[in-house]
Each structure stands twice: as structure tokens, then as C-alpha cells.
Design a protein around this motif. Structure first.
Motif, PDB file in Angstrom:
ATOM      1  N   VAL A 179       0.843  -1.193   0.000  1.00 32.03           N
ATOM      2  CA  VAL A 179       0.000   0.000   0.000  1.00 32.03           C
ATOM      3  C   VAL A 179       0.884   1.251   0.000  1.00 32.03           C
ATOM      4  N   PRO A 180       0.728   2.107  -1.000  1.00 32.21           N
ATOM      5  CA  PRO A 180       1.578   3.294  -1.079  1.00 32.21           C
ATOM      6  C   PRO A 180       1.057   4.427  -0.196  1.00 32.21           C
ATOM      7  N   LYS A 181       1.908   5.400   0.021  1.00 33.39           N
ATOM      8  CA  LYS A 181       1.501   6.580   0.779  1.00 33.39           C
ATOM      9  C   LYS A 181       0.399   7.334   0.048  1.00 33.39           C
ATOM     10  N   SER A 182       0.478   7.334  -1.279  1.00 36.26           N
ATOM     11  CA  SER A 182      -0.473   8.082  -2.095  1.00 36.26           C
ATOM     12  C   SER A 182      -1.655   7.209  -2.497  1.00 36.26           C
ATOM     13  N   LEU A 183      -2.850   7.549  -2.020  1.00 33.69           N
ATOM     14  CA  LEU A 183      -4.054   6.849  -2.445  1.00 33.69           C
ATOM     15  C   LEU A 183      -4.316   7.049  -3.934  1.00 33.69           C
ATOM     16  N   ALA A 184      -3.907   8.204  -4.443  1.00 38.23           N
ATOM     17  CA  ALA A 184      -4.093   8.478  -5.868  1.00 38.23           C
ATOM     18  C   ALA A 184      -3.303   7.482  -6.709  1.00 38.23           C
ATOM     19  N   PHE A 185      -2.084   7.189  -6.293  1.00 36.61           N
ATOM     20  CA  PHE A 185      -1.270   6.228  -7.037  1.00 36.61           C
ATOM     21  C   PHE A 185      -1.902   4.846  -6.976  1.00 36.61           C
ATOM     22  N   LYS A 228      -1.241   1.766  10.351  1.00 39.10           N
ATOM     23  CA  LYS A 228      -1.472   3.206  10.214  1.00 39.10           C
ATOM     24  C   LYS A 228      -1.582   3.651   8.761  1.00 39.10           C
ATOM     25  N   GLU A 229      -1.202   2.773   7.811  1.00 37.93           N
ATOM     26  CA  GLU A 229      -1.254   3.117   6.387  1.00 37.93           C
ATOM     27  C   GLU A 229      -2.535   2.633   5.711  1.00 37.93           C
ATOM     28  N   ILE A 230      -3.286   1.750   6.367  1.00 39.69           N
ATOM     29  CA  ILE A 230      -4.484   1.168   5.758  1.00 39.69           C
ATOM     30  C   ILE A 230      -5.719   1.814   6.381  1.00 39.69           C
ATOM     31  N   HIS A 231      -6.447   2.544   5.553  1.00 38.10           N
ATOM     32  CA  HIS A 231      -7.611   3.282   6.027  1.00 38.10           C
ATOM     33  C   HIS A 231      -8.875   2.758   5.343  1.00 38.10           C
ATOM     34  N   THR A 232     -10.006   3.236   5.791  1.00 36.38           N
ATOM     35  CA  THR A 232     -11.267   2.874   5.148  1.00 36.38           C
ATOM     36  C   THR A 232     -11.236   3.221   3.663  1.00 36.38           C
ATOM     37  N   SER A 233     -10.628   4.362   3.338  1.00 36.58           N
ATOM     38  CA  SER A 233     -10.541   4.789   1.932  1.00 36.58           C
ATOM     39  C   SER A 233      -9.673   3.835   1.114  1.00 36.58           C
ATOM     40  N   THR A 234      -8.652   3.243   1.740  1.00 42.26           N
ATOM     41  CA  THR A 234      -7.812   2.263   1.046  1.00 42.26           C
ATOM     42  C   THR A 234      -8.644   1.049   0.652  1.00 42.26           C
TER      43      THR A 234
END
Length: 385
Positions: free
Chosen positions: A119-125, A150-156
Motif C-alpha cells: 500500500v503506497p503513501k499516495s491513495l491516488a497512485f 497506520k497506512e491502511i484506512h477505510t478509503s484504502t
């Protein structure tokens, strides 16, 4: 260098360029968790004609190196990450062609049997890559994401759900988590919404009103970031046939402004991100005439630049490497700029005031002057004596 140990063996890994002073590892608990899962009976990779094993966002090549026997395709936006992968393969006695290295600008594989996503820092990527790979994913494709909690969110998770199919997460292990996604061939296949474009505001100096192109993953892709906005108000006023470098160019706004203010200049746009250099080139071509002179380089700062060949370097250096705060990239950029500059050549830097880059610049150049500042940002100038 540090060692990643799995049930299948151990791997000596390092970031690129390797620096014995660098305290950061080339892998983290999320890489180890994914590899542990793949080595279990439940996670064993399928054999046969299901398609390529594709690894997206492998930061320093840990996953690709450990999976080299499966001849994976690595898709990485990072030049340094690709170089690290090549070096780690060699370091562990693995053939250079065991991993096929692609950038996001390359055509992805036609058929994907296993899709592994760091999972990248950028959700756009992430969004852009899932859209690009979705046509190659089929009902039998194994899709697994990995990241620190901490990098995996609902949006991910929502992106995986919307573009690939139903998604669930694993239990956390050492603050890492896996994302298991089941492809749904019935989902509509829509094109990626990237790149985005916007018009520069009236206070953007010579570039005001120009349209900027931003491919997925570029910092502050939907608006002009405040540091660059401040820098544009204080760029040097120069004329003549300067050789100017926009170092760490991002979408190329600084270099574009320099070219518009001085049509006799020759520009070089440099970034370690393939997406950034593509953005800079499209931004420049769309806003300059056929006589404008520019080159576009994906590379490690100014490592490949000819010494004593540049008149002016413009730089807005990053201060994060993934989740870590570090000035290592800025230091590399400053040293590279000094090598590339002619005597009397200048490096102009914009940065958050609290980072204290003036101290580093005095150490590298022997001098540093403050051109402008506000409570948050400072523009600094160092001259090669």
C-alpha cells in the motif's frame, strides 16, 4: 544492510544508494507478514497459466527479491526503488532478469495471476494502478495488499472494493495488516481519472494562469502547494543562455516559471519519480513554444550530471522517505547541485523554516543567504565559490 529472514531463506537487503549511516531498513513488518502468508498452505501462490505475479509499490525490492523464483513483474514509480531491487538481486546471487522492472508509464501485463500491492503513501497512485491493472485481473487472480496498520484506512479498502472486488482484512501482526480482495469480473471497468489538471493562480509569477498536468502520486496534485507558491514569488531574475535545473521537479512548475521568465534558458527537469517527470514534461510542452529547450531525466538527483555545467538549480526538497522524516534526500540534492554547478552558479532552495537547511548548505557550499521568509517557509541561496 539488514537481513530479512523467511521460512524459505534469508535475504540481505539495502536501500539505494546504500549508506552505512542510514538507520532505516529496506523492508518492514508488512513485507515480512505478506511473505509469511505466501509461504503458508493458505497463501501458496498458484502454479500454471493463471498469469504473471505482479508486485506494485515494492519500496526497496524486498518482496520482489524474496519472490524472484516466481519471476515477478515489479511496477514501481521510484527510480531509487528500482535500483535497490536490481542491487538486492545481485547482492543475494539472483539473476538480474529474475524480476521484470516496469514503471507506471509502461504497459502493464495482459494477464495477472497474482497481484501483490504494498500500500503506497499516495491513495491516488493506488487508485491509478488498480484501474490500470483491473482489465488484466480475472476471477482466479489472487489479490493481496499489505501495509502497516497506520497506512491502511477505510478509503484504502474502498478503492479495492470499488475497482477490484469484495475486500476483507487480516488480523494485525507486529502492527502490519493484510488486505484480501476477491476479484469481481462483473464490476464495471472504468478508466483511471488521472492525470488531473488545474490552472495556476494569479500569484504564481511568470507561470500564472498556465495549466499544470499531474499524474497520480505527485505531491499536492490537485492544487499548487504553498511552499512552491511562496518560491514562485521569489525566483531569481536572470537572463541569457543559462542552464537551469529543476531538481526534484514534481510537476515542473518551478522550471516552467524559469523558462517563461527567461526564454534563452535551457531547462533540465530531474526527479526520481517516473510520474513526476512525465507530469513535468506534459506541463512544459503544453505551456511553451516549439523553440523552448528542455530535457527530462528520471534519476538519482544530479548523480549523472556533468560537473561544472549548470548555472542555476531550483530545489524544493522532500523531507519524508515514505513514513520516515529525514534530510538524507536534501543532503544528496545539495551535494549533487554543488558538483553540477559552475563556479559562481547558484542553488536556490525553498523549505520549511524548521528544517534548518541553512546549516547544511553552509557546510556543503561554505555560504548560505536568506532571500525571503515567512513564518513557515524560507528561500535560501548558496553560491559555488
Amino acid at each position: 544492510m539488514n537481513r530479512l529472514t523467511t521460512s524459505a531463506g534469508g535475504y540481505d537487503l539495502a536501500r539505494f544508494p546504500e549508506d552505512p549511516r542510514d538507520p532505516f531498513r529496506a523492508w518492514d513488518a508488512s513485507d515480512a507478514y505478506l511473505l509469511q502468508h505466501l509461504e503458508s498452505p493458505e497463501g501458496a501462490l498458484p502454479d500454471g497459466p493463471a498469469g504473471d505475479v505482479v508486485v506494485v509499490g515494492d519500496r526497496w525490492g524486498a518482496l520482489s527479491t524474496a519472490l524472484a523464483s516466481h519471476r515477478p513483474v515489479q511496477i514501481s514509480d521510484s527510480y531509487l526503488g528500482q535500483r535497490a531491487t536490481a542491487a538486492n538481486l545481485e547482492r543475494n546471487g539472483l539473476p538480474a532478469d529474475a524480476v521484470r522492472l516496469l514503471s507506471p508509464r509502461d504497459t502493464p501485463p495482459d494477464r495477472v495471476g497474482v497481484l501483490l500491492v504494498r500500500v503506497p503513501k499516495s491513495l491516488a497512485f493506488l487508485e491509478d494502478q488498480l484501474h490500470r491493472l483491473a482489465p488484466a485481473v480475472h476471477a482466479g487472480t489472487v489479490v493481496i495488499g499489505t501495509g502497516m496498520v497506520k497506512e491502511i484506512h477505510t478509503s484504502t479498502l474502498a478503492l479495492f472494493e470499488r475497482i477490484i472486488g469484495p475486500t476483507r482484512t487480516s488480523l494485525a501482526l507486529r502492527k502490519a495488516r493484510l488486505i484480501h480482495c476477491t476479484p469481481d469480473p462483473a464490476l464495471p471497468r472504468t478508466p483511471s481519472p488521472w492525470p488531473l489538471r488545474y490552472e495556476l493562480p494569479p500569484d504564481a509569477g511568470a507561470a500564472a494562469g498556465r495549466t499544470v498536468t499531474n499524474h497520480a502520486g505527485i505531491f499536492c496534485a490537485d492544487r499548487l502547494d504553498i511552499g512552491t507558491r511562496f518560491f514562485l514569488k521569489h525566483l531569481p531574475d536572470r537572463t541569457g543562455p543559462d542552464r537551469v535545473v529543476d531538481l526534484g521537479c514534481g510537476n515542473g512548475v518551478l522550471g516552467l516559471a524559469a523558462a517563461l521568465a527567461n526564454p534563452d534558458a535551457t531547462l533540465t527537469f530531474v526527479d526520481e519519480s517516473h510520474q513526476a517527470v512525465a507530469s513535468a514534461e506534459e506541463t512544459f510542452r503544453a505551456n511553451t513554444g516549439p523553440g523552448a529547450r528542455a530535457s527530462f531525466v528520471v534519476g538519482d538527483a544530479l548523480a549523472g550530471a556533468e560537473p561544472d555545467s549548470v548555472d542555476l538549480v531550483l530545489n524544493n526538497p522532500p523531507f519524508h522517505s515514505h513514513q520516515a522524516t529525514t534530510d538524507a534526500t536534501a543532503r544528496t540534492m545539495f551535494h549533487g547541485a554543488r558538483r553540477a554547478l559552475r563556479r559562481g552558479g547558484e542553488l536556490w532552495v525553498v523549505a520549511n523554516r524548521h528544517l534548518g537547511h541553512h546549516t547544511t548548505l553552509r557546510r556543503v557550499f561554505g555560504n548560505c543567504a536568506t532571500v525571503a521568509g515567512d513564518p513557515k517557509f524560507v528561500v535560501l541561496r548558496a553560491v559555488k565559490r
